[in-house]
Design an enzyme around this catalytic site. Structure first.
Site, PDB file in Angstrom:
ATOM      1  N   SER A  60       0.821  -1.207   0.000  1.00  0.00           N
ATOM      2  CA  SER A  60       0.000   0.000   0.000  1.00  0.00           C
ATOM      3  C   SER A  60       0.858   1.262   0.000  1.00  0.00           C
ATOM      4  O   SER A  60       0.351   2.346  -0.267  1.00  0.00           O
ATOM      5  CB  SER A  60      -0.882   0.028   1.248  1.00  0.00           C
ATOM      6  OG  SER A  60      -1.638  -1.147   1.345  1.00  0.00           O
ATOM      7  N   HIS A  90      -2.080  -3.188  -6.838  1.00  0.00           N
ATOM      8  CA  HIS A  90      -2.648  -2.932  -5.514  1.00  0.00           C
ATOM      9  C   HIS A  90      -4.161  -3.157  -5.528  1.00  0.00           C
ATOM     10  O   HIS A  90      -4.911  -2.353  -6.091  1.00  0.00           O
ATOM     11  CB  HIS A  90      -2.306  -1.490  -5.099  1.00  0.00           C
ATOM     12  CG  HIS A  90      -2.725  -1.143  -3.710  1.00  0.00           C
ATOM     13  ND1 HIS A  90      -3.418  -0.006  -3.398  1.00  0.00           N
ATOM     14  CD2 HIS A  90      -2.549  -1.798  -2.546  1.00  0.00           C
ATOM     15  CE1 HIS A  90      -3.639   0.031  -2.092  1.00  0.00           C
ATOM     16  NE2 HIS A  90      -3.117  -1.057  -1.553  1.00  0.00           N
ATOM     17  N   GLU A 133      -5.036  -0.546  -8.343  1.00  0.00           N
ATOM     18  CA  GLU A 133      -4.081   0.493  -8.746  1.00  0.00           C
ATOM     19  C   GLU A 133      -2.850  -0.193  -9.347  1.00  0.00           C
ATOM     20  O   GLU A 133      -2.334  -1.145  -8.757  1.00  0.00           O
ATOM     21  CB  GLU A 133      -3.653   1.341  -7.548  1.00  0.00           C
ATOM     22  CG  GLU A 133      -4.760   2.243  -7.030  1.00  0.00           C
ATOM     23  CD  GLU A 133      -4.347   3.014  -5.777  1.00  0.00           C
ATOM     24  OE1 GLU A 133      -4.658   4.212  -5.689  1.00  0.00           O
ATOM     25  OE2 GLU A 133      -3.720   2.417  -4.875  1.00  0.00           O
ATOM     26  N   ASN A 153      -4.910   5.541  -0.994  1.00  0.00           N
ATOM     27  CA  ASN A 153      -4.463   5.683   0.394  1.00  0.00           C
ATOM     28  C   ASN A 153      -3.943   7.081   0.700  1.00  0.00           C
ATOM     29  O   ASN A 153      -4.005   7.527   1.849  1.00  0.00           O
ATOM     30  CB  ASN A 153      -3.414   4.620   0.747  1.00  0.00           C
ATOM     31  CG  ASN A 153      -4.076   3.297   1.083  1.00  0.00           C
ATOM     32  OD1 ASN A 153      -5.139   3.265   1.695  1.00  0.00           O
ATOM     33  ND2 ASN A 153      -3.477   2.195   0.665  1.00  0.00           N
TER      34      ASN A 153
HETATM   35  N1  NAD Z   1      -5.742  -4.828   4.672  1.00  0.00           N
HETATM   36  C1  NAD Z   1      -6.076  -4.066   3.634  1.00  0.00           C
HETATM   37  O1  NAD Z   1      -7.155  -3.469   3.601  1.00  0.00           O
HETATM   38  C2  NAD Z   1      -5.114  -3.924   2.489  1.00  0.00           C
HETATM   39  C3  NAD Z   1      -5.593  -3.394   1.275  1.00  0.00           C
HETATM   40  C4  NAD Z   1      -4.718  -3.310   0.176  1.00  0.00           C
HETATM   41  C5  NAD Z   1      -3.395  -3.710   0.321  1.00  0.00           C
HETATM   42  N2  NAD Z   1      -2.957  -4.198   1.522  1.00  0.00           N
HETATM   43  C6  NAD Z   1      -1.561  -4.648   1.602  1.00  0.00           C
HETATM   44  O2  NAD Z   1      -1.545  -6.068   1.467  1.00  0.00           O
HETATM   45  C7  NAD Z   1      -0.455  -6.603   2.227  1.00  0.00           C
HETATM   46  C8  NAD Z   1      -0.994  -7.668   3.185  1.00  0.00           C
HETATM   47  O3  NAD Z   1      -1.959  -7.070   4.035  1.00  0.00           O
HETATM   48  P1  NAD Z   1      -3.050  -7.983   4.787  1.00  0.00           P
HETATM   49  O4  NAD Z   1      -4.115  -7.060   5.250  1.00  0.00           O
HETATM   50  O5  NAD Z   1      -3.385  -9.165   3.956  1.00  0.00           O
HETATM   51  O6  NAD Z   1      -2.193  -8.470   6.064  1.00  0.00           O
HETATM   52  P2  NAD Z   1      -2.449  -9.758   6.969  1.00  0.00           P
HETATM   53  O7  NAD Z   1      -1.782  -9.462   8.264  1.00  0.00           O
HETATM   54  O8  NAD Z   1      -3.879 -10.151   6.958  1.00  0.00           O
HETATM   55  O9  NAD Z   1      -1.652 -10.927   6.201  1.00  0.00           O
HETATM   56  C9  NAD Z   1      -0.256 -10.934   6.023  1.00  0.00           C
HETATM   57  C10 NAD Z   1       0.154 -12.380   5.799  1.00  0.00           C
HETATM   58  O10 NAD Z   1       1.508 -12.421   5.373  1.00  0.00           O
HETATM   59  C11 NAD Z   1       2.069 -13.603   5.892  1.00  0.00           C
HETATM   60  N3  NAD Z   1       3.533 -13.514   5.819  1.00  0.00           N
HETATM   61  C12 NAD Z   1       4.357 -12.748   6.562  1.00  0.00           C
HETATM   62  N4  NAD Z   1       5.642 -12.943   6.169  1.00  0.00           N
HETATM   63  C13 NAD Z   1       5.598 -13.860   5.151  1.00  0.00           C
HETATM   64  C14 NAD Z   1       6.592 -14.486   4.342  1.00  0.00           C
HETATM   65  N5  NAD Z   1       7.894 -14.205   4.504  1.00  0.00           N
HETATM   66  N6  NAD Z   1       6.202 -15.395   3.404  1.00  0.00           N
HETATM   67  C15 NAD Z   1       4.883 -15.692   3.241  1.00  0.00           C
HETATM   68  N7  NAD Z   1       3.901 -15.123   3.986  1.00  0.00           N
HETATM   69  C16 NAD Z   1       4.257 -14.220   4.923  1.00  0.00           C
HETATM   70  C17 NAD Z   1       1.515 -13.681   7.313  1.00  0.00           C
HETATM   71  O11 NAD Z   1       1.637 -14.988   7.852  1.00  0.00           O
HETATM   72  C18 NAD Z   1       0.071 -13.243   7.081  1.00  0.00           C
HETATM   73  O12 NAD Z   1      -0.778 -14.339   6.838  1.00  0.00           O
HETATM   74  C19 NAD Z   1       0.242  -5.421   2.890  1.00  0.00           C
HETATM   75  O13 NAD Z   1       1.302  -5.005   2.076  1.00  0.00           O
HETATM   76  C20 NAD Z   1      -0.862  -4.357   2.925  1.00  0.00           C
HETATM   77  O14 NAD Z   1      -0.348  -3.046   2.933  1.00  0.00           O
HETATM   78  C21 NAD Z   1      -3.783  -4.334   2.591  1.00  0.00           C
END
Ligand code: NAD
Length: 294
Positions: free
Chosen positions: A129, A150, A162, A201
């Protein structure tokens, strides 16, 4: 459209998704529902099982609600495979990284992907993000093939994606990534420069931080803040509920990246947000945030 008919658009059939949290699971579902073969990687067997359950439940709900047929649910599940070994991503055409919003963790993953993915023109994408795409690009030996793709939460529902080319990304990578997103996944794509927060964002995070500051200062209750924006501005969800949905750790990390980039007070995470992250109250995903969740 069958995959075989799409070769004029793109030759991408095998996708890898790194991370199966809220976003990784949603992205894997979107890709598998579009007919692509999807392999999902997590850090541990336990995290992988959680991710698999998340995906199975989501597809089950989609079938219950009539969004897909029971047969589509089953064929979608058949297109999904799971691993804890990124080495198994060797044959992937496109990899989308969706792990925690942490630059070091993501950089290490891009270094590994660069070594294991054998297809010379494979696309290596991040769902970050706010982390500069160019930092992930230069961690690889193919910075022209790294791009931000994204998605929004929940990925199977939200139409927008995005596309964020880094300074190093080639036009060909952009064109192919856009073709996958729009023509195969059926999303609406907008392009943004590689600036922290991109379009959505950059506008949304200052708003969420303002709502948290308002709650922290005692101006209004959490319900009144959320009702204010839902009933007064027709937002489908108030800002504190939305912060809980996104995940407060993610909101804080994105705010930190944006503050680091722009040095403007409107991006500074308020102390309450940081304390809630420290306490492990991350929102819906941990069962407690600004609101409790079952
Ligand atoms: N939450 C949102 O609304 C949202 C929206 C768009 C983008 N994002 C982006 O998406 C990404 C993930 O966010 P999320 O909300 O899914 O987080 P989350 O905490 O739900 O999930 C993250 C996952 O990554 C896994 N992980 C960590 N290190 C790892 C590795 N080395 N190898 C494999 N898996 C690994 C964790 O075990 C976890 O399951 C971030 O970069 C966030 O900025 C989030």
């Amino acid at each position: 459209m069958k995959i075989s008919e799409r070769h004029d658009v793109t030759d991408i059939e095998r996708v890898g998704v790194v991370g199966c949290g809220q976003m990784g699971a949603g992205i894997a579902e979107v890709c598998a529902r579009a007919g692509l073969s999807v392999m999902v990687a997590e850090t541990t067997g336990e995290a992988l099982e959680l991710g698999r359950t998340r995906l199975t439940n989501s597809l089950g709900k989609a079938a219950e609600r009539g969004k897909i047929t029971p047969e589509e649910r089953d064929t979608t599940l058949d297109r999904l495979s799971f691993t804890t070994d990124l080495g198994e991503f060797a044959d992937r055409d496109l990899v989308i990284e969706a792990v925690v919003e942490n630059e070091q963790v993501k950089t290490e993953i891009f270094q590994v992907l660069d070594q294991v993915v054998t297809r010379p023109d494979a696309i290596l994408a991040s769902n970050t993000s706010s982390i500069p795409l160019v930092k992930l690009a230069v961690a690889t030996s193919r910075p022209d093939q790294v791009i931000g793709i994204h998605f929004f939460n929940p990925a199977p529902v939200q139409k927008l994606v995005e596309l964020i080319p880094a300074l190093t990304t080639s036009d060909e990578t952009c064109r192919r990534a856009e073709a996958v997103v729009t023509e195969i996944l059926g999303k609406h794509a907008i392009r943004a420069q590689d600036r922290s927060g991109f379009v959505v964002n950059a506008l949304l995070i200052p708003y969420l931080l303002s709502a948290i500051r308002m709650f922290e200062s005692g101006t209004a209750s959490r319900e009144d803040i959320d009702n204010g924006m839902e009933l007064g501005c027709a937002h489908p969800m108030g800002p504190l509920k939305l912060a809980d949905l996104i995940g407060l750790d993610t909101v804080a990390s994105v705010a930190d990246s944006m503050y680091h980039e722009y040095k403007e007070a409107l991006y500074a995470a308020p102390p309450l947000l940081q304390r809630m992250v420290d306490a492990g109250r991350l929102g819906r995903k941990t069962g407690s945030g600004f609101y409790p969740y079952a």
